[in-house]
Design an enzyme around this catalytic site. Structure first.
Site, mmCIF file in Angstrom:
data_model
loop_
_atom_site.group_PDB
_atom_site.id
_atom_site.type_symbol
_atom_site.label_atom_id
_atom_site.label_comp_id
_atom_site.label_asym_id
_atom_site.label_seq_id
_atom_site.Cartn_x
_atom_site.Cartn_y
_atom_site.Cartn_z
ATOM 1 N N SER A 160 0.858 -1.191 0.000
ATOM 2 C CA SER A 160 0.000 0.000 0.000
ATOM 3 C C SER A 160 0.890 1.236 0.000
ATOM 4 O O SER A 160 2.025 1.186 0.491
ATOM 5 C CB SER A 160 -0.866 0.009 1.261
ATOM 6 O OG SER A 160 -1.481 1.276 1.426
ATOM 7 N N TYR A 173 -1.096 -1.081 10.530
ATOM 8 C CA TYR A 173 -1.296 -1.427 9.115
ATOM 9 C C TYR A 173 -0.152 -0.864 8.258
ATOM 10 O O TYR A 173 0.426 -1.572 7.428
ATOM 11 C CB TYR A 173 -2.640 -0.860 8.665
ATOM 12 C CG TYR A 173 -2.947 -1.024 7.208
ATOM 13 C CD1 TYR A 173 -3.435 -2.229 6.716
ATOM 14 C CD2 TYR A 173 -2.766 0.031 6.309
ATOM 15 C CE1 TYR A 173 -3.738 -2.378 5.365
ATOM 16 C CE2 TYR A 173 -3.069 -0.102 4.964
ATOM 17 C CZ TYR A 173 -3.548 -1.309 4.491
ATOM 18 O OH TYR A 173 -3.844 -1.448 3.160
HETATM 19 N N1 LIG Z 1 -8.785 -0.433 -0.369
HETATM 20 C C1 LIG Z 1 -7.739 0.380 -0.378
HETATM 21 O O1 LIG Z 1 -7.879 1.618 -0.411
HETATM 22 C C2 LIG Z 1 -6.354 -0.178 -0.363
HETATM 23 C C3 LIG Z 1 -5.295 0.724 -0.496
HETATM 24 C C4 LIG Z 1 -3.995 0.228 -0.483
HETATM 25 C C5 LIG Z 1 -3.769 -1.124 -0.369
HETATM 26 N N2 LIG Z 1 -4.818 -1.990 -0.237
HETATM 27 C C6 LIG Z 1 -4.514 -3.404 -0.105
HETATM 28 O O2 LIG Z 1 -5.212 -4.108 -1.092
HETATM 29 C C7 LIG Z 1 -5.479 -5.428 -0.636
HETATM 30 C C8 LIG Z 1 -6.949 -5.750 -0.810
HETATM 31 O O3 LIG Z 1 -7.688 -4.878 -0.008
HETATM 32 P P1 LIG Z 1 -9.195 -4.499 -0.300
HETATM 33 O O4 LIG Z 1 -9.279 -3.038 -0.167
HETATM 34 O O5 LIG Z 1 -9.658 -5.147 -1.522
HETATM 35 O O6 LIG Z 1 -9.861 -5.105 1.017
HETATM 36 P P2 LIG Z 1 -11.044 -6.126 1.274
HETATM 37 O O7 LIG Z 1 -12.136 -5.919 0.310
HETATM 38 O O8 LIG Z 1 -11.308 -6.022 2.728
HETATM 39 O O9 LIG Z 1 -10.356 -7.532 0.941
HETATM 40 C C9 LIG Z 1 -9.511 -8.180 1.823
HETATM 41 C C10 LIG Z 1 -9.465 -9.627 1.423
HETATM 42 O O10 LIG Z 1 -8.586 -10.295 2.324
HETATM 43 C C11 LIG Z 1 -9.266 -11.441 2.837
HETATM 44 N N3 LIG Z 1 -8.756 -11.738 4.163
HETATM 45 C C12 LIG Z 1 -8.659 -10.921 5.226
HETATM 46 N N4 LIG Z 1 -8.195 -11.584 6.288
HETATM 47 C C13 LIG Z 1 -7.990 -12.867 5.873
HETATM 48 C C14 LIG Z 1 -7.541 -14.042 6.513
HETATM 49 N N5 LIG Z 1 -7.187 -14.037 7.811
HETATM 50 N N6 LIG Z 1 -7.454 -15.180 5.800
HETATM 51 C C15 LIG Z 1 -7.813 -15.195 4.490
HETATM 52 N N7 LIG Z 1 -8.237 -14.108 3.832
HETATM 53 C C16 LIG Z 1 -8.335 -12.966 4.515
HETATM 54 C C17 LIG Z 1 -10.732 -11.035 2.841
HETATM 55 O O11 LIG Z 1 -11.580 -12.158 2.800
HETATM 56 P P3 LIG Z 1 -12.337 -12.859 4.040
HETATM 57 O O12 LIG Z 1 -12.806 -11.777 4.940
HETATM 58 O O13 LIG Z 1 -13.409 -13.633 3.349
HETATM 59 O O14 LIG Z 1 -11.302 -13.735 4.656
HETATM 60 C C18 LIG Z 1 -10.816 -10.295 1.519
HETATM 61 O O15 LIG Z 1 -10.958 -11.224 0.463
HETATM 62 C C19 LIG Z 1 -5.010 -5.473 0.817
HETATM 63 O O16 LIG Z 1 -3.715 -6.021 0.868
HETATM 64 C C20 LIG Z 1 -4.951 -4.002 1.206
HETATM 65 O O17 LIG Z 1 -4.018 -3.761 2.237
HETATM 66 C C21 LIG Z 1 -6.114 -1.550 -0.234
#
Ligand SMILES: NC(=O)c1ccc[n+]([C@@H]2O[C@H](COP(=O)([O-])OP(=O)(O)OC[C@H]3O[C@@H](n4cnc5c(N)ncnc54)[C@H](OP(=O)(O)O)[C@@H]3O)[C@@H](O)[C@H]2O)c1
Length: 273
Positions: A160, A173
C-alpha cells in the site's frame, strides 16, 4: 538496463493462478478479470460463500478445495484463514496436486484497523502482522521451492502507499505494508536472477470493505475493478513497482523523498492531524 524489471505477464489463458484474498474488493475484481482472461484460478479467503459468488456460483456450493466442473472447470475454491498455521502450505499442496503447480500467486489478503498511538492493542497487532506480513512470507515459502525448480513463476505482493512512510491512523497497518515493500525488494534481488517475477503493488485509495469505515476524505478514490485493471496493466509491462492512481501516488512518492521535518509538516497540513 531500461527493459522491464520482470518477465511481462500478458497472456493469462491457461495460466495457473492463486488469488489469496479473493472474496471481496481488489482480490475479487482481480479474480473475475483473470477468470474472464482464461486463467485457471484458485480463489482463497475465509468466506467460502463469497468466493463461490466471485466464481459465479451459488453461495451454498462450497467445499474445500472444489473444482467447479461443468459450470466453470477452470475455477477452484480453496477457502482458508491465512493466519491459521499450516493453512497456506496445505492449500499450496492441494493446488499443486490438482494442477501440477502454480504460475502466479497474488497476495492480496489483509486486515486494517485505523489505530492511533493511544489505541494500540496486542490482539490487533498480532492479527495484523500475522495476516498482512507473516502470511505473505509463509505463502511464498510454500510456493517457491516448485517455482525455483521450474525457473519460472510470479509473486504479486499487494502492499500500500501507506507503507511508503508513516501516516496517521495507519500505525500497525502502515508498518505491516512497509515490511512488505522491504520483503518484495529483497525477494526481487534473490529471485530475478533465477527467472522468477516479483511485483510490488501499492494502491492509493480503493472503494472496498477495507476502506468503508474510513471517516476522512479519500482523495482519488477508485473502484476495485479499476484497481485490478491497473495491476494487470503493470504485470503486462513487467513492472516491479505497480502504483496507482498516478495522480495520487506520484505526490506520495515525492513526499517519500522529503527529510523528516518537511514530511511531518506536510502530513499535518494535509490531514489536519
Ligand atoms: N482499499 C484500499 O484503499 C487499499 C489501499 C492500499 C492497499 N490496499 C490493499 O489491497 C489489498 C486488498 O484490499 P481491499 O481493499 O480489496 O480489502 P477487502 O475488500 O477487505 O479484501 C480483503 C481480502 O482479504 C481477505 N482476508 C482478510 N483476512 C484474511 C484471513 N485471515 N485469511 C484469508 N483471507 C483474509 C478477505 O476475505 P475474508 O474476509 O473472506 O477472509 C478479503 O478477500 C489489501 O492487501 C490491502 O491492504 C487496499
Amino acid at each position: 538496463m531500461f527493459g522491464p524489471l520482470n518477465p511481462p505477464l500478458a497472456d493469462w489463458a491457461g495460466k495457473r493462478v492463486w488469488v489469496i484474498g479473493a472474496s471481496t474488493g481488489i482480490g475479487a475484481a482481480l479474480a473475475r478479470r483473470l477468470i474472464r482472461a482464461g486463467a485457471r484460478v484458485a480463489l482463497s479467503a475465509r468466506d467460502a460463500g463469497r468466493l463461490a459468488e466471485v466464481a459465479g456460483l451459488s453461495p451454498q456450493v462450497c467445499l474445500c478445495p472444489l473444482d467447479v466442473a461443468g459450470l466453470s472447470p477452470q475455477v477452484c475454491l480453496c477457502p482458508l484463514d491465512v493466519a491459521e498455521p499450516g493453512a497456506l502450505q496445505r492449500v499450496a499442496t492441494d493446488i499443486a496436486a490438482r494442477w501440477g503447480g502454480v504460475d502466479a500467486v497474488f497476495f492480496v489478503a489483509a486486515r486494517y484497523r485505523a489505530v492511533r498511538a493511544w489505541e494500540l492493542e496486542t490482539d490487533d497487532i498480532d492479527a495484523t502482522l500475522r495476516t498482512n506480513v507473516a502470511a505473505v512470507m509463509q505463502g511464498c515459502a510454500a510456493v517457491l521451492p516448485a517455482m525455483l525448480e521450474r525457473g519460472s513463476g510470479a509473486l504479486v505482493i499487494v502492499s500500500s502507499v501507506a507503507g511508503y512512510r508513516g501516516l496517521p491512523k495507519a500505525l500497525v497497518y502502515g508498518a505491516s505494508k512497509a515490511a512488505l515493500i522491504n520483503f518484495a525488494e529483497a525477494l526481487y534481488l534473490d529471485l530475478h536472477p533465477r527467472g522468477l517475477g516479483v511485483h510490488l503493488v501499492c494502491p492509493g485509495f480503493v472503494e472496498t470493505p477495507l476502506t468503508a469505515n474510513n471517516d476522512f476524505h479519500m482523495p482519488a478514490l477508485i473502484s476495485p475493478d479499476a484497481a485490478a485493471g491497473h495491476i494487470l496493466s503493470g504485470l503486462r509491462r513487467g513492472d516491479f513497482h505497480i502504483h496507482f492512481p498516478k495522480r495520487f501516488t506520484r505526490w506520495l512518492l515525492l513526499l517519500r523523498l522529503l527529510p523528516g521535518r518537511l514530511y511531518f509538516a506536510a502530513v499535518r497540513k494535509v490531514t489536519g492531524l
